[in-house]
Design an enzyme around this catalytic site. Sequence first.
Site, PDB file in Angstrom:
ATOM      1  N   ALA A 192       0.786  -1.234   0.000  1.00  0.00           N
ATOM      2  CA  ALA A 192       0.000   0.000   0.000  1.00  0.00           C
ATOM      3  C   ALA A 192       0.816   1.281   0.000  1.00  0.00           C
ATOM      4  CB  ALA A 192      -0.950   0.012   1.193  1.00  0.00           C
ATOM      5  N   GLY A 193       2.086   1.245   0.405  1.00  0.00           N
ATOM      6  CA  GLY A 193       2.850   2.482   0.494  1.00  0.00           C
ATOM      7  C   GLY A 193       3.157   3.084  -0.880  1.00  0.00           C
ATOM      8  N   PRO A 194       3.153   4.420  -1.000  1.00  0.00           N
ATOM      9  CA  PRO A 194       2.932   5.409   0.071  1.00  0.00           C
ATOM     10  C   PRO A 194       1.472   5.780   0.314  1.00  0.00           C
ATOM     11  CG  PRO A 194       3.609   6.522  -1.922  1.00  0.00           C
ATOM     12  CD  PRO A 194       3.622   5.052  -2.250  1.00  0.00           C
ATOM     13  N   GLY A 238      -1.311   6.285  -2.252  1.00  0.00           N
ATOM     14  CA  GLY A 238      -2.179   6.886  -3.253  1.00  0.00           C
ATOM     15  C   GLY A 238      -3.274   5.946  -3.726  1.00  0.00           C
ATOM     16  N   LYS A 239      -2.895   4.731  -4.135  1.00  0.00           N
ATOM     17  CA  LYS A 239      -3.896   3.773  -4.598  1.00  0.00           C
ATOM     18  C   LYS A 239      -4.795   3.336  -3.450  1.00  0.00           C
ATOM     19  CE  LYS A 239      -1.072   1.937  -8.376  1.00  0.00           C
ATOM     20  NZ  LYS A 239       0.186   2.617  -7.978  1.00  0.00           N
ATOM     21  N   ASP A 281       4.484  -7.847   6.169  1.00  0.00           N
ATOM     22  CA  ASP A 281       5.161  -8.341   4.976  1.00  0.00           C
ATOM     23  C   ASP A 281       4.168  -9.130   4.144  1.00  0.00           C
ATOM     24  OD1 ASP A 281       6.709  -9.579   3.062  1.00  0.00           O
ATOM     25  OD2 ASP A 281       8.276 -10.219   4.458  1.00  0.00           O
ATOM     26  N   CYS A 303       5.038  -0.215 -11.786  1.00  0.00           N
ATOM     27  CA  CYS A 303       5.376   1.006 -12.524  1.00  0.00           C
ATOM     28  C   CYS A 303       6.674   0.781 -13.292  1.00  0.00           C
ATOM     29  CB  CYS A 303       5.509   2.196 -11.579  1.00  0.00           C
ATOM     30  SG  CYS A 303       5.599   3.774 -12.464  1.00  0.00           S
TER      31      CYS A 303
END
Length: 472
Positions: A289-291, A293-294, A339, A409
Site C-alpha cells: 500500500a505504500g505510500p 495513493g492507490k 510483509d 510502474c
Amino acid sequence: MSEQPRRPRKPGKPYRRPQKDPVRILAFEALRAVDERDAYANLVLPPLLRKARERDDFDARDAALATELVYGTLRRQGTYDAIIADCVDRPLREVDPPVLDVLGLGVHQLLGTRIPSHAAVSATVELARVVLGDGRAKFVNAVLRKVARDDLDGWLERVAPPYDEDPEDHLAVVHSHPRWVVSALWDSLGGGRSGVEELLAADNERPEVTLVARPGRATADELLGEEAAVPGRWSPYAVRLSEGGEPGAVDAVRENRAGVQDEGSQLVALALANAPLDGPDRRWLDGCAGPGGKAALLGALAAERGAFLLASEKQPHRAGLVAKALDGNPGPYQVIAADGTRPAWRPGSFDRVLVDVPCTGLGALRRRPEARWRRRPEDLDGFAPLQRGLLRSALEAVRVGGVVGYATCSPHLAETRAVVADVLKQFPDGELVDARPLLPGVPDLGEGPDVQLWPHVHGTDAMYLALIRRTA
C-alpha cells in the site's frame, strides 16, 4: 614590535567577491543531495523551495527556474556528460562530482533553455566561484566556453554514434538514457525506431501535476474550479494542473479529500475495483500500500459499496504515509505494517486484492529522472523473487471467484509478463481476465488480456496491470 612593511599590491583589477545567486545555489544543493545521499529530486526540492520562498528576493519565477534547472539537468545528464567529456582532457570519473554538477547546470542553461549564452556562462561561473572556489571556477569557465560554440543538435552530431552503426547507443546519447534501459524499453514496446524515440523523448518531458478527487469526498468538478485546471484524459476522478500549479494550494488536497496521483495509477485502481466478481464484494486488500495513493482511492471506492479495505505495507514509516493518505476515509479500513510475502491474514479472506509491487521504476522516469542512472540490470534479479512472492501471496489471499490485480510502474518484460507467466505456471487455479474493457475510452491497449500504459501514448506513467481471477 615594529610594524612590518606592507607588500605592494599587484597591478590589475581589485578582487571582486562572487555574486550569490539564490536560484542556482538552490539547484546545486538539490543536485548534490541527489548525488551524495541517493535522494530523489521530487523529495529534496520541495522543502528547499519552501525555505527559499521565505526570502523576499525569491518569487514564483525563481522557483520555476530552479525546478527547471534541477530536473532538466537530471533528465539530460547522460547527453550532457557526453558533451562535457568531449571538452575536457581527462576521464569524467576524474572530475570531482560537485564540479560535474556545476558543469551540468551550465550546459543545461546553454543547450536546454533560452537563457542567452553569455548569461548562462557568466551565471554558472559565479556559482562555481561561490561553491567551488576561484581555481575550479576557471576550469568551469573554460569548459562552458567550449560548449557554447555549438547548439544541442550540433553537439549530438558530434558525440552520438551514427544510428546505422549502433542504434541503441545512438538513442542512449541523444535521449539521455542508459543503453540497457533503451534496449529494455524497446523490447517491451516492440516496433521500430519511431515508437521508441517517442517514448524516450516523453521520458524527458516535464509531466503535468495530476490530482485525484477521492470519491464521496471531492469531485472532479470541484477541482476544475482551480486555476489552470483541466479534466483528466481517462479517469473520471482526474484533473490536471496544466501550468504546473501548486497542489498544496488546493483546498481539497490540504483537507485530504483529494491527492496527487498519476492517471495511470488511478486507472489501475479503478480497473481492479470494477472487475466483475463471482460472489460477494465485502473485503478488499491493498497488499503493497505504500505510500498510499492507490489505497486512498481504493478506500473511497470501497466505502461507496460498504466494503472494508485492509491496507498492508511492510515498512513502518511507509505504513504511516498510508495511514495519513486514508485519514478521513468515510468507510471502514485498517492500516497494518506487515510483509505481504508472510501474510497476516488467512487464505481466501478477500474479494479483491491489489499488489503494486516494488520494481525498478522505469515507468516513472518523467517524475524521477535520476532513477535511470541509479538502476542497473542486476537490480531485476533482486526484485524478481519479491515480485513473484507477492503475487503468489495475493492469489492465496483472494477467495475463489475473487480477483487479483498485479501492477508495477515498470514496462520491463522481466517485471511484468514474465512474473505473471511464471506464477500462473505454479498456480493453475488462476486465470487472466481481460483488463482492457475495464479502462473504458483508453485507446491502444494492445492485444490483452493484460494492459501496458505508455507516457508517449496515454500521457501516463508506464503502468502495467494484469487481472487474475481465482477459479478453484
